[in-house]
Design an enzyme around this catalytic site. Structure first.
Site, PDB file in Angstrom:
ATOM      1  N   GLY A 229       0.783  -0.812   0.486  1.00 15.26           N
ATOM      2  CA  GLY A 229      -0.142   0.115   0.396  1.00 15.26           C
ATOM      3  C   GLY A 229       0.780   1.512   0.022  1.00 15.26           C
ATOM      4  N   TRP A 231       1.553   3.703   2.021  1.00 15.91           N
ATOM      5  CA  TRP A 231       2.664   3.697   3.432  1.00 15.91           C
ATOM      6  C   TRP A 231       3.965   2.246   3.560  1.00 15.91           C
ATOM      7  CZ3 TRP A 231       5.646   5.906   6.139  1.00 15.91           C
ATOM      8  CH2 TRP A 231       5.994   5.552   7.687  1.00 15.91           C
ATOM      9  N   LYS A 334      -0.958  -0.316  11.844  1.00 20.28           N
ATOM     10  CA  LYS A 334      -2.141   0.517  13.072  1.00 20.28           C
ATOM     11  C   LYS A 334      -2.648  -0.606  12.532  1.00 20.28           C
ATOM     12  CE  LYS A 334       1.011   4.349  12.540  1.00 20.28           C
ATOM     13  NZ  LYS A 334       0.829   6.288  11.372  1.00 20.28           N
ATOM     14  N   LYS A 418      -5.568   6.349  17.789  1.00 17.87           N
ATOM     15  CA  LYS A 418      -5.776   7.792  16.817  1.00 17.87           C
ATOM     16  C   LYS A 418      -6.264   7.660  15.431  1.00 17.87           C
ATOM     17  CE  LYS A 418      -2.613   6.692  12.884  1.00 17.87           C
ATOM     18  NZ  LYS A 418      -2.870   7.003  11.627  1.00 17.87           N
ATOM     19  N   ASN A 484      -8.395   8.961   7.653  1.00 21.04           N
ATOM     20  CA  ASN A 484      -9.830   8.281   7.853  1.00 21.04           C
ATOM     21  C   ASN A 484     -10.503   9.522   8.330  1.00 21.04           C
ATOM     22  OD1 ASN A 484      -9.203   5.597   8.728  1.00 21.04           O
ATOM     23  ND2 ASN A 484      -7.781   6.037   9.010  1.00 21.04           N
ATOM     24  N   GLN A 517      -9.199   2.344   8.178  1.00 21.96           N
ATOM     25  CA  GLN A 517      -8.713   1.049   9.514  1.00 21.96           C
ATOM     26  C   GLN A 517      -9.192   1.797  10.381  1.00 21.96           C
ATOM     27  OE1 GLN A 517      -5.700  -1.477   9.686  1.00 21.96           O
ATOM     28  NE2 GLN A 517      -6.436  -1.045   6.880  1.00 21.96           N
TER      29      GLN A 517
END
Length: 604
Positions: A229, A231, A334, A418, A484, A517
């Site tokens: 992906g 990241w 994450k 987060k 997000n 996520q």
């Protein structure tokens, strides 16, 4: 690793050197060579050499004083052994020589006495003084006193240790035998830096005359990135920059960086970039994409996990038995998994599934900004400092600052939680509210992140972790520019417009193949809160989860205390919400459409 000392560890055979000290060098050397060339039985050679030497205990003490360990070592062998020890490799000395001569060398090299397999001298003892006085042969009960003794020693080592790979390093035929017998070594490395024997060189799987080549090969960590992906691609690009060329860290890592890209491997190999998840940014000339995760990790020393958290368990199952012994991992993922036993972090899953150490890298890392080489920072949470230091060298760039943090659980939970807060920040933006409102959500979110992490791991999580890049830094970045937040804003606007859209539709349209996520993490965290009756203790987390699942309107994010106390609506019953600023009746009409689109009950 098992090694034969004389000629491999030292520049001379211990008995030959002792014979020179005692004045019978030539005769003893001839017998030594006959044994090493395989033309004389080892025990016969030992017996005849000892008869020629015929030393006393005082002679032996004088010899050891005259020839300290540092003066006898083969060039580069101490550096090789130190390199192996730093990587957690157990070193054994297996020799047809004698412990009385080898023990000082083993001690100098940091090898425990219990890992020395060698012969023992037999002495005649004085009845009056209780001291040894005369050499009278050797202990024939020792494994190394006989032919095939070295593979038998390795077999005994394997009986009491769960080693999957044993490598024998040696210079003679008796060393080569260690890999030719069932239960012996798995690989033989021939060494000819002191004595080069053609028969050994011909049959060795790897032959060298210079230990520096082994040191170089061992210090070059091979890297595999598991995930492709945005990241993962940004991380791969940084790694590739640190592993190629003549940089400060390049010599410590193999040039090639493998990345598992199941559907994009051909495009990456042809164009040098990921056209779907990371278009327009070259990953590096030394990056090779593969379609198989097993191929990606083959022989890799460092594994970088960077994929949606819901897939990690399945990938770990695929990798069982496929990961190189002694490999280290780091998770950039994450998220968390909820089991009957409770929540499980991704690093815990990797550690328990694969039996390897796993650090975490967390921080304010928007992939596109890192790819553009904008200044960013992260922490590496570690349990083992040596592992953390290796990964810091792998990721540190002039534009990507890395610091070490001895709190892997706290760092990982920050990176996980987060994303829930970012959903709340996106809802604030979708409501067209200003920075004051968003700041309130961020502040409460940070408070609940800290509270949840310390409630799960009270003795492990540190307070100062939440002031690091993985804490407040990542939280602020995600609430300003993360995916997000962006998807939650659009979801809120769609709900307000009367034409609601599902999270999965927005994920597809806005993220172009990347995964959202926050929603799945919110559901997983809510399982923990409900199971432990913590919903009122973490009102923002609870309210956001109720909103994303259609039980409350987006505006409830600001009334999170009331939202966490509101009774959940059963199917076929009207929604009852706390009143705020004149009531919430105006929400009922758009929320009927939300329920129809997401399948969460009947709002009419």
């Amino acid at each position: 690793m098992a090694s034969r000392p004389p000629g491999t560890i030292t520049v001379n055979d211990g008995l030959d050197l002792l014979a020179e000290f005692m004045g019978c060098k030539e005769e003893v050397e001839e017998l030594t060579n006959k044994a090493m060339d395989g033309v004389m039985p080892l025990n016969t050679s030992l017996e005849e050499r000892l008869n020629l030497i015929n030393c006393s205990p005082s002679d032996l003490r004088a010899f050891l004083k005259a020839h300290p360990p540092a003066s006898r070592l083969a060039p580069g062998v101490r550096e090789l052994i130190r390199t192996l020890q730093k990587r957690g490799v157990d070193i054994y000395l297996i020799s047809g020589g004698f412990r009385e001569i080898l023990i000082p060398i083993a001690s100098y090299l940091g090898i425990p006495m219990s890992r020395v397999f060698a012969n023992r001298m037999n002495w005649q003892w004085d009845d009056e003084t209780g001291e040894p006085t005369k050499l009278v042969g050797f202990d024939v009960s020792q494994l190394t006193a006989h032919n095939q003794g070295k593979p038998q020693a390795i077999a005994r080592i394997r009986e009491s240790n769960p080693y999957t790979t044993v490598v024998m390093v040696g210079d003679g035929i008796t060393d080569l035998e260690a890999v030719q017998v069932s239960g012996g070594a798995d690989l033989f490395i021939g060494y000819g830096g002191v004595v080069a024997r053609p028969a050994v060189a011909e049959q060795a799987e790897w032959y060298t005359c210079d230990y520096s080549s082994l040191v170089f090969a061992l210090s070059c960590y091979k890297v595999a990135v598991i995930g492709s992906g945005a990241w993962a691609c940004a991380a791969t690009r940084m790694i590739a920059q640190n592993t190629v060329g003549q940089g400060e860290t390049a010599s410590e890592f193999a040039d090639e960086v493998r990345i598992w890209a199941r559907s994009q491997h051909e495009a990456i190999n042809e164009t040098g970039e990921n056209p779907v998840h990371f278009p327009g940014i070259s990953l590096g000339p030394n990056v090779r994409a593969v379609a198989s995760v097993e191929e990606a990790v083959a022989d890799a020393d460092l594994l970088v996990f960077c994929m949606p958290h819901q897939y990690v368990q399945r990938v770990c199952k695929q990798l069982l038995g496929k990961v190189k012994p002694g490999a280290k991992a780091i998770s950039l993922t994450k998220g968390m998994r909820v089991t009957r036993e409770g929540p499980q972090l991704i690093s815990q899953m990797v550690r328990r599934s694969l039996g390897i150490d796993c650090c975490v890298l967390m921080g304010a890392n928007i992939a596109e900004d890192v790819g553009a080489e904008q200044v960013s920072e992260a922490v590496i949470g570690y349990s083992d400092l040596a592992s953390g230091e290796v990964f810091a060298k792998l990721f540190e760039r002039p534009y990507f600052r890395v610091s070490l943090l001895p709190d892997p659980m706290g760092a990982e939970l920050c990176g996980t939680l987060k994303n829930i807060v970012a959903l709340g920040a996106g809802m604030v933006d979708g409501l067209d509210l200003g920075p004051n409102s968003k700041a309130a959500i961020i502040r409460q979110g940070l408070k609940e992140m800290r509270g949840f992490a310390k409630a799960l791991f009270p003795s492990a999580v540190r307070d100062d972790t939440f002031l690091e890049s993985c804490g407040v830094g990542d939280l602020v970045a995600t609430c300003i520019g993360g995916r997000n937040r962006r998807v939650a804003e659009e979801w809120t606007r769609a709900a307000l417009s009367g034409s609601p859209r599902s999270w999965s539709d927005l994920e597809t349209d806005l993220l172009k193949g990347q995964k959202l996520q926050g929603v799945s993490t919110s559901n997983e965290v809510q399982e923990v809160l409900a199971a432990r009756n913590w919903e009122q203790r973490f009102p923002l987390f609870t309210t956001i989860n109720r909103i994303v699942n259609g039980h409350l309107p987006p505006s409830s994010v600001l009334d999170y205390k009331e939202g966490s106390r509101a009774p959940l609506v059963e199917e076929e019953e009207p929604l009852v919400l706390p009143r705020r600023n004149g009531g919430v009746a105006h929400w009922l009409q758009p929320l009927a459409a939300v329920a129809a689109a997401t399948g969460f009950g009947n709002w009419e």
